[in-house]
Design an enzyme around this catalytic site. Structure first.
Site, short mmCIF file in Angstrom:
data_model
loop_
_atom_site.label_atom_id
_atom_site.label_comp_id
_atom_site.label_asym_id
_atom_site.label_seq_id
_atom_site.Cartn_x
_atom_site.Cartn_y
_atom_site.Cartn_z
N VAL A 78 82.82 51.46 33.22
CA VAL A 78 83.49 50.84 34.38
C VAL A 78 82.53 49.80 34.98
O VAL A 78 81.34 50.07 35.15
CB VAL A 78 83.86 51.92 35.42
CG1 VAL A 78 84.30 51.29 36.73
CG2 VAL A 78 84.98 52.80 34.86
N GLU A 174 57.51 69.65 35.35
CA GLU A 174 58.04 70.42 34.21
C GLU A 174 57.60 69.80 32.89
O GLU A 174 57.22 70.49 31.95
CB GLU A 174 59.57 70.49 34.31
CG GLU A 174 60.01 71.34 35.51
CD GLU A 174 61.51 71.57 35.60
OE1 GLU A 174 62.27 70.73 35.09
OE2 GLU A 174 61.91 72.59 36.20
C1 LIG Z 1 65.16 64.63 34.12
C2 LIG Z 1 65.99 65.22 35.22
C3 LIG Z 1 65.81 66.54 35.60
C4 LIG Z 1 66.58 67.08 36.62
N1 LIG Z 1 66.38 68.40 36.96
C5 LIG Z 1 67.18 68.95 37.89
C6 LIG Z 1 67.05 70.34 38.21
O1 LIG Z 1 66.20 71.04 37.66
N2 LIG Z 1 67.90 70.87 39.14
C7 LIG Z 1 68.85 70.10 39.75
O2 LIG Z 1 69.62 70.61 40.56
N3 LIG Z 1 68.98 68.79 39.48
C8 LIG Z 1 68.18 68.20 38.56
N4 LIG Z 1 68.31 66.87 38.27
C9 LIG Z 1 69.29 66.08 39.03
C10 LIG Z 1 70.70 66.30 38.50
O3 LIG Z 1 70.71 66.18 37.11
C11 LIG Z 1 71.62 65.29 39.16
O4 LIG Z 1 71.58 65.51 40.55
C12 LIG Z 1 73.04 65.44 38.66
O5 LIG Z 1 73.08 65.14 37.29
C13 LIG Z 1 73.97 64.52 39.42
O6 LIG Z 1 75.26 64.66 38.91
P1 LIG Z 1 76.25 63.44 38.92
O7 LIG Z 1 77.52 63.96 38.36
O8 LIG Z 1 76.26 62.82 40.26
O9 LIG Z 1 75.61 62.36 37.96
P2 LIG Z 1 75.26 62.48 36.42
O10 LIG Z 1 75.12 63.89 36.00
O11 LIG Z 1 74.13 61.55 36.22
O12 LIG Z 1 76.56 61.90 35.71
C14 LIG Z 1 76.95 60.57 35.84
C15 LIG Z 1 77.87 60.25 34.69
O13 LIG Z 1 78.48 58.99 34.94
C16 LIG Z 1 78.46 58.22 33.76
N5 LIG Z 1 78.46 56.82 34.17
C17 LIG Z 1 77.53 56.20 34.94
N6 LIG Z 1 77.89 54.93 35.15
C18 LIG Z 1 79.06 54.73 34.51
C19 LIG Z 1 79.93 53.63 34.35
N7 LIG Z 1 79.66 52.44 34.90
N8 LIG Z 1 81.06 53.77 33.62
C20 LIG Z 1 81.35 54.97 33.05
N9 LIG Z 1 80.56 56.05 33.16
C21 LIG Z 1 79.44 55.94 33.88
C22 LIG Z 1 77.19 58.65 33.05
O14 LIG Z 1 77.28 58.40 31.66
C23 LIG Z 1 77.15 60.14 33.37
O15 LIG Z 1 77.82 60.91 32.40
C24 LIG Z 1 67.55 66.29 37.26
C25 LIG Z 1 67.74 64.96 36.87
C26 LIG Z 1 66.97 64.43 35.87
C27 LIG Z 1 67.20 63.00 35.44
#
Ligand SMILES: Cc1cc2nc3c(=O)[nH]c(=O)nc-3n(C[C@H](O)[C@H](O)[C@H](O)COP(=O)(O)OP(=O)(O)OC[C@H]3O[C@@H](n4cnc5c(N)ncnc54)[C@H](O)[C@@H]3O)c2cc1C
Length: 438
Positions: A78, A174
Site C-alpha cells: 500500500v 538478547e
Molecule cells: C527484533 C525485534 C524484537 C522484538 N521483541 C519483542 C518482544 O520481545 N516483545 C514484544 O512485545 N515486542 C517485541 N518487538 C516489538 C513487536 O514485534 C512489535 O511491537 C509488533 O510487531 C507490532 O505489531 P504491528 O502489527 O503493529 O506491526 P508488525 O508486526 O511490524 O506488522 C506490520 C505488517 O505490515 C506490513 N506492512 C508494512 N507496511 C506495509 C505496506 N505499505 N503495505 C503492505 N503491508 C505493509 C508488514 O509487512 C508487516 O507484516 C520486537 C520487535 C523487533 C523488531
C-alpha cells in the site's frame, strides 16, 4: 445488499488479531501485506544467531486464514490512502497504485528502523526487522568466522572477530547474549586456525543502563549476566560514526567488520498517507476507540499508532498491537451488526521480558520482578504460546530443547553469498572475498 468491505493493511500482530476478530462478521475482509508471511519479530534475533530457521518464526498469512471464508489475502504494497474516495492504493509486481475501495479501513503497518538521522549508518550496520534482515545478519556473522579462519595474518583476526551491537534495549541485549553463547559453545570446536571463544562482543548504548524500560535492579542483573557471558557493555555514549572499519564511540574507534543496529524504530508512513496529526516519532495520533479524528471508518493500530494511557504513550510491543487489533476488529463487527459501541480501548499490561543467554531471563510484571532460570522458563512458555500455529510451537519447542541440551543450532548456513561480504555494503556484493589460503 452488498456486504461491507473491511480492508486491513498489515498482517503483523495487530492486523492478524483484527482479521481474526472479524471472522464471524458479515463482511468482506481483505488483508493486504507486502510480504506473504506473518513474522514473529521477537524471535528474529534467534534466526540472526542461527538458533532457529526463518520458517520457524514466520507463517504464510494465506495459510492462517485458509478456513476463514470471509477473508481474502492479497500480496501487495500500500502506498497511499484516498480518504475522500475511501480507497487504498496498492501496488504489486504487475500493477501500480490500483485503488481498492473500503467501507472500513484498519491500518496496521508497523514500524521500520530509525538511525536517528544518520541514515548513512544503514550501509554498514543493518537493522533487525524482517526475515531478510535476520538472514543477512546471520550470513555476516558466520562469514566473519570463515574469513578469519582463512586469514593468515593474525593481526586481522581481531577486527574480523569483533561484533558490535548498537542499542541495548531488549533486541540488543538478547542478540548479544545469544551471540556470546553461540561463539562460546556451538562454534567452540569447529575451527582450526582461530579460536571462536576469543571473539569480542561489544554492546553499545547512549543510555546509562541496558533494558531501560525495566527496573534498575533487573537492568543491573541483565548487565551482570551479559558481562559474565563475556559481552563488553559500553553505556552512556552515542555512536559518532559507523563505517566499513567499525564504529567511533566517545572518540574511540572500535575496529569491527560486523556491526548490527539494534536501536531505534520509525513508524510506517501511515500518518503521511492520511495527512493527520502525528506524535514526535511520526506515529498517528488516534482516539480512545482507535479511530482517526473525523474519520470513524479509519482505525490505526499497533506500532504505527500513538495513544496515551494514564498520561504515558503505550509502548511499541506485540501485546499492545494484539490487543488493539482485537479491539479494532470487534468495534467494526459491532458497527456492522448494530451492537452498541464498546468502551474505550484500555491496554492490559501483562509485563515485559527479555532473555539473556542460555537459561536466564528478566521478567517484570506489575510488582513482580524475577531474574534467572524461572523467568527464562516463563519467557519460553509465553513465546511458544504466541507463535502463529501449533506446528511452529512444536518445531520451536523441540529445537530449543535440542539446542539447550547439545549446544547445536538449527541453521548455520550462509545462504546468500552476495551482499554479505564482511564489512562491505550490499552494493559491493559482486566482490568476492579473497581466500588467503595456506
Ligand atoms: C527484533 C525485534 C524484537 C522484538 N521483541 C519483542 C518482544 O520481545 N516483545 C514484544 O512485545 N515486542 C517485541 N518487538 C516489538 C513487536 O514485534 C512489535 O511491537 C509488533 O510487531 C507490532 O505489531 P504491528 O502489527 O503493529 O506491526 P508488525 O508486526 O511490524 O506488522 C506490520 C505488517 O505490515 C506490513 N506492512 C508494512 N507496511 C506495509 C505496506 N505499505 N503495505 C503492505 N503491508 C505493509 C508488514 O509487512 C508487516 O507484516 C520486537 C520487535 C523487533 C523488531
Amino acid at each position: 445488499m452488498a456486504k461491507p468491505r473491511v480492508i486491513i493493511v498489515g498482517g503483523g500482530f495487530a492486523g492478524l488479531a483484527a482479521a481474526k476478530a472479524l471472522r464471524k462478521t458479515p463482511a468482506k475482509v481483505i488483508l493486504i501485506d507486502r510480504t506473504n508471511h506473518h513474522l514473529f519479530q521477537p524471535l528474529l534475533y534467534q534466526v540472526a544467531t542461527s538458533v532457529l530457521t526463518p520458517s520457524q518464526i514466520a507463517t504464510p498469512i494465506r495459510s492462517i486464514f485458509r478456513k476463514q471464508k470471509n477473508t481474502t489475502v492479497i500480496l501487495g504494497e500500500v502506498s497511499g490512502v484516498d480518504k475522500g474516495q475511501k480507497c487504498v492504493m496498492v501496488s504489486d509486481a504487475d500493477r501500480q497504485n490500483v485503488p481498492i475501495a473500503y467501507d472500513y479501513l484498519i491500518l496496521a503497518t508497523g514500524a521500520s528502523h530509525s538511525y536517528f538521522g544518520h541514515n548513512e549508518f544503514a550501509e554498514y550496520a543493518p537493522g533487525l526487522k524482517s526475515l531478510a534482515d535476520a538472514e543477512a545478519s546471520r550470513n555476516k556473522i558466520l562469514q566473519a568466522f570463515e574469513l578469519a579462519e582463512a586469514e593468515e595474518d593474525p593481526s586481522r583476526h581481531r577486527d574480523l572477530l569483533t561484533f558490535i551491537l548498537v542499542g541495548a534495549g531488549p533486541t540488543g541485549v538478547e542478540m548479544a547474549g545469544a551471540l556470546a553463547v553461540f561463539v562460546r559453545s556451538t562454534l567452540k570446536s569447529d575451527f582450526r586456525r582461530i579460536n571462536p571463544v576469543s571473539a569480542r562482543i561489544v554492546l553499545v548504548d547512549m543510555a546509562p543502563r541496558v533494558l531501560g524500560t525495566f527496573s534498575e535492579s533487573l537492568s543491573k542483573a541483565a548487565k551482570q549476566r551479559l558481562e559474565k557471558l563475556g559481552v563488553e557493555v559500553r553505556l552512556g555514549h552515542s555512536v559518532d560514526q559507523i563505517d566499513a572499519d567499525g564504529i567511533v564511540v566517545a572518540g574511540e574507534r572500535i575496529a569491527s567488520k560486523t556491526v548490527i543496529w539494534t536501536a531505534g524504530v520509525a513508524p510506517s508512513p501511515a500518518g503521511k498517507w492520511l495527512n493527520v496529526e502525528m506524535d514526535r516519532a511520526g506515529r498517528v495520533r488516534i482516539q480512545k476507540d482507535l479511530t482517526v479524528p473525523a474519520h470513524p471508518e479509519i482505525l490505526v493500530v499497533g506500532d504505527t499508532a500513538s495513544l496515551d494511557q494514564n498520561g504515558k504513550p503505550l509502548p511499541g510491543v506485540a501485546q499492545v498491537a494484539m490487543q488493539q487489533g482485537r479491539y479494532a476488529g470487534k468495534l467494526i463487527h459491532g458497527r456492522i451488526v448494530g451492537n452498541s459501541p464498546p468502551r474505550p480501548f484500555s491496554y492490559f499490561d501483562k509485563g515485559n521480558m527479555a532473555v539473556v543467554g542460555k537459561g536466564f531471563a528478566v521478567l517484570q510484571s506489575g510488582r513482580v520482578q524475577v531474574s534467572g532460570f524461572l523467568a527464562w522458563l516463563t519467557w519460553a512458555a509465553v513465546h511458544l504460546q504466541f507463535l502463529a500455529t501449533s506446528s511452529l510451537r512444536l518445531s520451536v519447542f523441540l529445537q530449543w530443547i535440542w539446542t539447550y541440551v547439545t549446544g547445536q543450532r538449527g541453521d548455520r548456513l550462509i545462504v546468500n553469498h552476495h551482499g554479505t561480504e564482511v564489512g562491505k555494503p550490499a552494493a559491493d556484493a559482486n566482490v568476492k572475498p579473497a581466500f588467503a589460503g595456506r
